[in-house]
Design a protein around this motif. Sequence first.
Motif, short mmCIF file in Angstrom:
data_model
loop_
_atom_site.label_atom_id
_atom_site.label_comp_id
_atom_site.label_asym_id
_atom_site.label_seq_id
_atom_site.Cartn_x
_atom_site.Cartn_y
_atom_site.Cartn_z
N GLY A 287 19.84 48.96 82.90
CA GLY A 287 20.23 48.03 81.85
C GLY A 287 19.01 47.41 81.19
N MET A 288 19.19 46.93 79.96
CA MET A 288 18.08 46.35 79.21
C MET A 288 18.55 45.05 78.59
SD MET A 288 17.03 49.89 77.26
CE MET A 288 15.73 49.11 76.30
N ASP A 289 17.67 44.03 78.63
CA ASP A 289 18.03 42.77 77.98
C ASP A 289 17.71 42.80 76.49
OD1 ASP A 289 15.32 42.81 78.22
OD2 ASP A 289 15.11 40.85 79.15
N LYS A 290 16.88 43.75 76.06
CA LYS A 290 16.62 43.95 74.64
C LYS A 290 16.21 45.39 74.43
CE LYS A 290 11.71 42.70 74.68
NZ LYS A 290 10.65 41.88 74.05
N GLU A 291 16.40 45.86 73.20
CA GLU A 291 16.06 47.24 72.90
C GLU A 291 14.55 47.42 72.80
OE1 GLU A 291 16.52 50.43 73.22
OE2 GLU A 291 18.37 50.40 72.03
N GLU A 292 14.08 48.55 73.29
CA GLU A 292 12.69 48.96 73.13
C GLU A 292 12.68 50.30 72.40
OE1 GLU A 292 10.16 48.17 76.75
OE2 GLU A 292 12.14 47.80 77.63
N TYR A 293 11.55 50.61 71.77
CA TYR A 293 11.53 51.77 70.88
C TYR A 293 10.33 52.67 71.16
CZ TYR A 293 14.90 48.98 68.27
OH TYR A 293 15.99 48.24 67.91
N LEU A 294 10.56 53.95 70.96
CA LEU A 294 9.52 54.96 71.00
C LEU A 294 9.22 55.35 69.56
CD1 LEU A 294 7.93 56.79 73.06
CD2 LEU A 294 9.70 58.49 72.67
N PHE A 295 7.98 55.12 69.11
CA PHE A 295 7.59 55.40 67.73
C PHE A 295 6.90 56.76 67.67
CE2 PHE A 295 7.78 50.77 67.89
CZ PHE A 295 8.48 50.47 66.73
N ILE A 296 7.41 57.63 66.81
CA ILE A 296 6.82 58.94 66.57
C ILE A 296 6.34 58.96 65.12
CG2 ILE A 296 7.22 61.43 66.53
CD1 ILE A 296 9.48 60.97 68.53
N ASP B 7 -6.84 70.51 52.35
CA ASP B 7 -5.42 70.59 52.64
C ASP B 7 -5.05 69.54 53.67
OD1 ASP B 7 -5.37 74.21 52.45
OD2 ASP B 7 -5.10 72.68 50.89
N LEU B 8 -3.74 69.31 53.80
CA LEU B 8 -3.27 68.34 54.78
C LEU B 8 -3.69 68.73 56.19
CD1 LEU B 8 0.22 67.85 53.22
CD2 LEU B 8 -1.32 65.97 53.72
N LYS B 9 -4.08 67.73 56.96
CA LYS B 9 -4.48 67.94 58.36
C LYS B 9 -3.70 66.95 59.22
CE LYS B 9 -8.71 67.58 56.82
NZ LYS B 9 -8.52 68.05 55.44
N PRO B 10 -2.44 67.24 59.50
CA PRO B 10 -1.58 66.28 60.19
C PRO B 10 -1.76 66.29 61.71
CG PRO B 10 -0.32 68.22 59.63
CD PRO B 10 -1.70 68.44 59.07
N PHE B 11 -1.47 65.14 62.31
CA PHE B 11 -1.35 65.05 63.76
C PHE B 11 -0.22 64.09 64.09
CE2 PHE B 11 -4.39 61.67 62.75
CZ PHE B 11 -3.95 60.60 63.53
N VAL B 12 0.29 64.18 65.31
CA VAL B 12 1.41 63.35 65.76
C VAL B 12 0.89 62.25 66.67
CG1 VAL B 12 3.65 63.33 66.93
CG2 VAL B 12 2.92 65.36 65.66
N SER B 13 1.35 61.04 66.43
CA SER B 13 1.01 59.89 67.28
C SER B 13 2.28 59.36 67.92
CB SER B 13 0.33 58.79 66.45
OG SER B 13 0.13 57.62 67.22
N ILE B 14 2.24 59.13 69.23
CA ILE B 14 3.39 58.61 69.98
C ILE B 14 3.02 57.24 70.53
CG2 ILE B 14 5.08 59.07 71.77
CD1 ILE B 14 4.99 61.27 69.74
N SER B 15 3.85 56.23 70.24
CA SER B 15 3.57 54.87 70.71
C SER B 15 4.77 54.33 71.46
CB SER B 15 3.25 53.95 69.52
OG SER B 15 2.13 54.40 68.81
N PRO C 188 15.41 54.81 69.95
CA PRO C 188 15.71 53.71 70.87
C PRO C 188 15.57 54.18 72.32
CG PRO C 188 17.42 53.91 69.19
CD PRO C 188 16.57 55.14 69.10
N LEU C 189 14.94 53.36 73.13
CA LEU C 189 14.77 53.71 74.53
C LEU C 189 16.11 53.85 75.24
CD1 LEU C 189 13.00 54.13 77.02
CD2 LEU C 189 12.89 51.65 77.29
N SER C 190 17.10 53.06 74.83
CA SER C 190 18.41 53.14 75.48
C SER C 190 19.01 54.54 75.35
CB SER C 190 19.36 52.10 74.87
OG SER C 190 19.52 52.32 73.47
N SER C 191 18.81 55.18 74.20
CA SER C 191 19.34 56.54 74.01
C SER C 191 18.66 57.52 74.94
CB SER C 191 19.14 56.97 72.55
OG SER C 191 19.83 56.12 71.67
N LEU C 192 17.35 57.37 75.10
CA LEU C 192 16.61 58.28 75.97
C LEU C 192 16.98 58.06 77.44
CD1 LEU C 192 14.48 60.47 76.26
CD2 LEU C 192 12.72 58.71 76.19
#
Length: 582
Positions: free
Chosen positions: A120-129, A73-81, A162-166
């Motif tokens: 403030g941010m000069d460019k967008e950064e992202y949180l990958f889930i 069966d599926l064996k999922p896990f979450v990765s945060i980058s 998006p990091l800006s939202s957080l």
Amino acid sequence: MPYNSMQCNQDFFPQASAGHQYPFYDSLLSYNSYNPMQQPGGSFNRLSYDQPFNPMQAYQPFQVPHSGLLQQDLKPFVSISFGNHTERTSVAFGGNPSWNEQIELDWEAGKNRLQSGFIGMDKEEYLFINIFDENFKVEETDNPDERRTSTSKHWVGGSVIPLSSLLIAKQIEGQIHLKVPPLLMGYKSTQDSNPATLELYIQIDAIYSKPEKGKQQLMCHEDTQEVTACESLLADISKFRPGRNFPALVSDFKGETYFLCRFISPLPLPHGMHSEQLSLEQMMRRMARYVSMIPYQSDKISFAGMYDLWSNNAEFLSCLIGDDEEHALLLIAYFLQLNVPIVRLVFGESMESGEAVWVLSKSDESSVGTLWNPVNGRFFRITDPTVPLTSITCMADKSNIYYNTQTETHPNRVDWSINNWRKLWSGTKGDLPTIQPLEIQYTPPDNSLASREARKIEADIKLKIREWRPGYLTKYRTDVAAKMRDILEKIEHEEMCGNRITQEYAGRLLEPIRRKFPRHEIVGFPLHLPMTPIQNILDAVQSVELHKTINHRAEFAVAVSVRPYPAAVHSLWVYLAQFTPK
């Protein structure tokens, strides 16, 4: 976290008694009492609540007859980058897993910046889930008394925040929708519905203040008496419902202020986008997808969170980047051009982005409406409990602005009858003259440019995958790349026709590749990405970790398709695949 919030979470632990608490519950207390100012670095903290998670209901391992591979069966896990940091949870089991785990990601540069009071941010950064399925393989050997075992992980879906939202929201709590690819090599779908969602809690452990928006007076082009009456009304309802966002006057890029109704106006569709063969609903989906392909950038980046300026549709299509207001204005313009009976801008808060502007469509005032997210093209019935909007405070159309003074603000519980909303103008004012352009000269699609961009992106991805696999020989199967591009073109066609990719159709698309590699384990998926700078594209490809195989016999395939549309809007698909001999 306040004590009453922790009380709400007791529902997640039905077996807990007065004399016993789960270890996770204790970590929640210590986690929320953590003081980042006493630590060497700031951190991102992620907390996954014990809630049903459904992406794996959509896919189960594809069974290859006589493979000798014992699929479980599926064996999922979450990765945060985030940046160069990646953390993961433990493995859960089945299609509705729960983790109840805490993850921390260091953000040293961010801590220093936040402590200085600048967000403030000069460019967008992202949180990958990302969600992965971990496979434990047992294979036969020449010795009947021996078995060979190995583990691998396969990406099955994810989300990008998006990091800006957080930064502005300070925390994200609730249910986020995961993006699951329309087809997955090595898996088969068990159902063609139900969204993939993940319940989580994210916060930045740092003490900082949100930026205050600029308060200087900009030039207002509205009647002074009407502006005074508007300000008086907003003051009254703000006292009655404090803390709610009640917009009325907004400023454009020239610094000129108007009632927001003047930004709502129909706009002719780009040449070639209208099709008589499609229904109204399919055309709405098509135009929502077209608008969503324009990259998103928050005003938090453009103006350090201090200003919220609206561009008109011509300016938006000229610079091809904007936040949710620009996307919503263009989408409602196309809906008006399609003669959708009722369309309105909807203002509220989204769990994923904080303050948000969506579009509401209805066939009549008494019907159940549909809420459209203009940034990603997704849509939800207002009765859908998984809609990402957490509150609705205001609506607007061409003739009036409507304020929600009801007790309830959640879309599922709001009374959507317009008679129960407080109107800015109580009488019949009629449509306000618009400041939007009535026509736009769209540039035609440039197929030559799209082909060059596709080749360049594909070459960059292949080069990076080799760099990400030091010590391993990386081979690419160019003989299958053409078939993968053909699949991408067919998926793009179906998506732009407002059709869903069914399991039956996905099977037909993948069958030629399966026949070509009958003795290989195949893992692969297409990614639909915004046409952003190449580093953002590479970050998204790296986050799915297809390159992280230790099997030296694994081979790869990469195919990129860029479909051009009018006004230099592009649809970017990246197909990644891995072929491992059995």
